[in-house]
Write an enzyme that holds these catalytic residues in place. Structure first.
Site, PDB file in Angstrom:
ATOM      1  N   GLU A  22     -57.963 -24.123  -9.109  1.00  0.00           N
ATOM      2  CA  GLU A  22     -58.647 -23.571 -10.295  1.00  0.00           C
ATOM      3  C   GLU A  22     -58.538 -24.536 -11.466  1.00  0.00           C
ATOM      4  O   GLU A  22     -59.464 -24.667 -12.264  1.00  0.00           O
ATOM      5  CB  GLU A  22     -58.051 -22.185 -10.632  1.00  0.00           C
ATOM      6  CG  GLU A  22     -58.517 -21.137  -9.626  1.00  0.00           C
ATOM      7  CD  GLU A  22     -57.551 -19.985  -9.404  1.00  0.00           C
ATOM      8  OE1 GLU A  22     -56.669 -19.745 -10.253  1.00  0.00           O
ATOM      9  OE2 GLU A  22     -57.682 -19.319  -8.351  1.00  0.00           O
TER      10      GLU A  22
ATOM     11  N   SER B 179     -55.302 -16.476   0.330  1.00  0.00           N
ATOM     12  CA  SER B 179     -55.438 -15.131   0.896  1.00  0.00           C
ATOM     13  C   SER B 179     -54.296 -14.742   1.828  1.00  0.00           C
ATOM     14  O   SER B 179     -54.527 -14.056   2.835  1.00  0.00           O
ATOM     15  CB  SER B 179     -56.802 -14.977   1.586  1.00  0.00           C
ATOM     16  OG  SER B 179     -57.841 -15.162   0.634  1.00  0.00           O
TER      17      SER B 179
ATOM     18  N   ASN C 196     -48.074 -16.549  -7.459  1.00  0.00           N
ATOM     19  CA  ASN C 196     -48.838 -17.106  -8.586  1.00  0.00           C
ATOM     20  C   ASN C 196     -49.622 -15.978  -9.237  1.00  0.00           C
ATOM     21  O   ASN C 196     -50.626 -15.516  -8.694  1.00  0.00           O
ATOM     22  CB  ASN C 196     -49.784 -18.200  -8.064  1.00  0.00           C
ATOM     23  CG  ASN C 196     -50.716 -18.725  -9.147  1.00  0.00           C
ATOM     24  OD1 ASN C 196     -50.484 -18.490 -10.338  1.00  0.00           O
ATOM     25  ND2 ASN C 196     -51.776 -19.421  -8.747  1.00  0.00           N
TER      26      ASN C 196
ATOM     27  N   HIS D 293     -53.508 -27.047  -9.159  1.00  0.00           N
ATOM     28  CA  HIS D 293     -54.093 -25.873  -8.481  1.00  0.00           C
ATOM     29  C   HIS D 293     -55.615 -26.038  -8.489  1.00  0.00           C
ATOM     30  O   HIS D 293     -56.190 -26.548  -9.457  1.00  0.00           O
ATOM     31  CB  HIS D 293     -53.683 -24.601  -9.228  1.00  0.00           C
ATOM     32  CG  HIS D 293     -54.063 -23.349  -8.485  1.00  0.00           C
ATOM     33  ND1 HIS D 293     -55.343 -22.863  -8.490  1.00  0.00           N
ATOM     34  CD2 HIS D 293     -53.338 -22.515  -7.711  1.00  0.00           C
ATOM     35  CE1 HIS D 293     -55.392 -21.767  -7.736  1.00  0.00           C
ATOM     36  NE2 HIS D 293     -54.183 -21.538  -7.254  1.00  0.00           N
TER      37      HIS D 293
ATOM     38  N   GLY E 243     -58.476 -16.544  -2.985  1.00  0.00           N
ATOM     39  CA  GLY E 243     -59.075 -15.368  -3.611  1.00  0.00           C
ATOM     40  C   GLY E 243     -60.284 -14.825  -2.867  1.00  0.00           C
ATOM     41  O   GLY E 243     -61.050 -14.032  -3.416  1.00  0.00           O
TER      42      GLY E 243
ATOM     43  N   GLU F  91     -53.859 -25.648   0.012  1.00  0.00           N
ATOM     44  CA  GLU F  91     -54.640 -24.466  -0.303  1.00  0.00           C
ATOM     45  C   GLU F  91     -56.122 -24.778  -0.133  1.00  0.00           C
ATOM     46  O   GLU F  91     -56.756 -25.312  -1.048  1.00  0.00           O
ATOM     47  CB  GLU F  91     -54.403 -24.048  -1.757  1.00  0.00           C
ATOM     48  CG  GLU F  91     -52.962 -23.725  -2.070  1.00  0.00           C
ATOM     49  CD  GLU F  91     -52.899 -22.750  -3.240  1.00  0.00           C
ATOM     50  OE1 GLU F  91     -52.573 -21.587  -2.997  1.00  0.00           O
ATOM     51  OE2 GLU F  91     -53.205 -23.153  -4.366  1.00  0.00           O
TER      52      GLU F  91
ATOM     53  N   LYS G  21     -51.333 -16.038 -11.885  1.00  0.00           N
ATOM     54  CA  LYS G  21     -52.521 -16.501 -12.621  1.00  0.00           C
ATOM     55  C   LYS G  21     -52.545 -15.860 -14.017  1.00  0.00           C
ATOM     56  O   LYS G  21     -51.496 -15.607 -14.588  1.00  0.00           O
ATOM     57  CB  LYS G  21     -53.800 -16.206 -11.826  1.00  0.00           C
ATOM     58  CG  LYS G  21     -53.702 -16.700 -10.382  1.00  0.00           C
ATOM     59  CD  LYS G  21     -55.014 -16.747  -9.676  1.00  0.00           C
ATOM     60  CE  LYS G  21     -54.754 -17.100  -8.206  1.00  0.00           C
ATOM     61  NZ  LYS G  21     -55.972 -17.428  -7.488  1.00  0.00           N
TER      62      LYS G  21
END
Ligand code: PEP
Length: 258
Positions: free
Chosen positions: A105, A220, A13, A103, A181, A175, A15
């Protein structure tokens, strides 16, 4: 690694990183690092920003690369007055195979909830795309002992009214939000326990179709921890963010057993 003959899937991904020329280079470099045996063992996909999808598709087709294309998001309607949005049929025309829905985010920064994720999952399936439905608990929820309940709610929300016959096509990404991250990945045994619980909650409604769903871990992942995570029975691949931007580190994640 995934039991029940589930072929692992590793998705990079990207991003909101890089314009199309960088995307082309990244895919080409990745292809130099992987060999046919790797693709036999793992499905490899990259999720570039929308503006790079067409370029990535062209490289993949011209060089006949076995790399699959994923989109990071989409709208659930097929077409209409939705300024700034992209639909599933548009993605399908660019040879996109997968699309991430929900996701963390998107949930946190753009207000996506289980209902919109469900709409996207359905729209993806009807356009012939494979949705990657993303779920995950926050650190607060985990510390309050609510992770299992939150995840059950997210998975049943994301998959609401999906017919059992479509369930085997699904991919779910577990996730944990606190692992995305942050450089802090989940303990592989904890991730396995959660992946197994997610599969069981799919099984409650859809029976053994749950055994065909690929459940990815994300948060991560790097070349140092990928093998231990992928070794787990209910973990059928990974969603890799930061480590997917460098073709070398992503290739090492793909070749986690080496
Ligand atoms: C992600 O974006 O889905 C992700 C897991 O990111 P990272 O690997 O950087 O934690």
């Amino acid at each position: 690694m995934g039991g029940m003959n589930r072929k692992p899937l590793m998705v990079g991904n990207w991003k909101m990183h890089g314009a199309h020329l960088e995307a082309i280079q990244r895919v080409q470099k990745l292809s130099y690092l992987l060999d046919p045996g790797d693709y036999d063992r793992v499905d490899v996909a990259v999720a570039p920003p929308f503006t790079s999808l067409r370029s990535v598709q062209t490289v993949i087709e011209m060089d006949r690369l076995p790399i699959l294309i994923a989109a990071q998001n989409m709208h659930w309607e097929e077409a209409g007055a939705y300024t700034g949005e992209i639909s599933a049929p548009m993605l399908a025309k660019l040879s996109v195979s997968y699309v991430i829905a929900g996701h963390s985010e998107r949930r946190r920064l753009f207000g996506e909830d289980d209902r919109t994720v469900n709409r996207k999952v359905k729209a993806a399936l009807s356009a012939g795309l494979t949705p990657i439905a993303a779920v995950g608990e926050t650190i607060e929820q985990r510390e309050a002992g609510e992770a299992a309940r939150v995840l059950r709610g997210q998975i049943s929300g994301a998959l609401a009214r999906i017919p059992t016959e479509d369930i085997p096509r699904l991919v779910v990404a577990y996730e944990p939000v606190w692992a995305i991250g942050t450089g802090r990945h989940a303990d592989p045994s904890d991730a396995q326990e959660t992946a197994s619980a997610l599969r069981e909650s799919i099984r409650k409604r859809h029976g053994n179709a749950a055994d065909r769903v690929r459940i990815l871990y994300g948060g991560s992942i790097n070349p140092g921890n990928a093998a231990a995570l992928m070794a787990k029975r209910d973990i059928d691949g990974g969603l890799v963010g930061g480590a997917s931007l460098d073709p070398h580190t992503f290739a090492s994640c793909v070749r986690y057993w080496k």
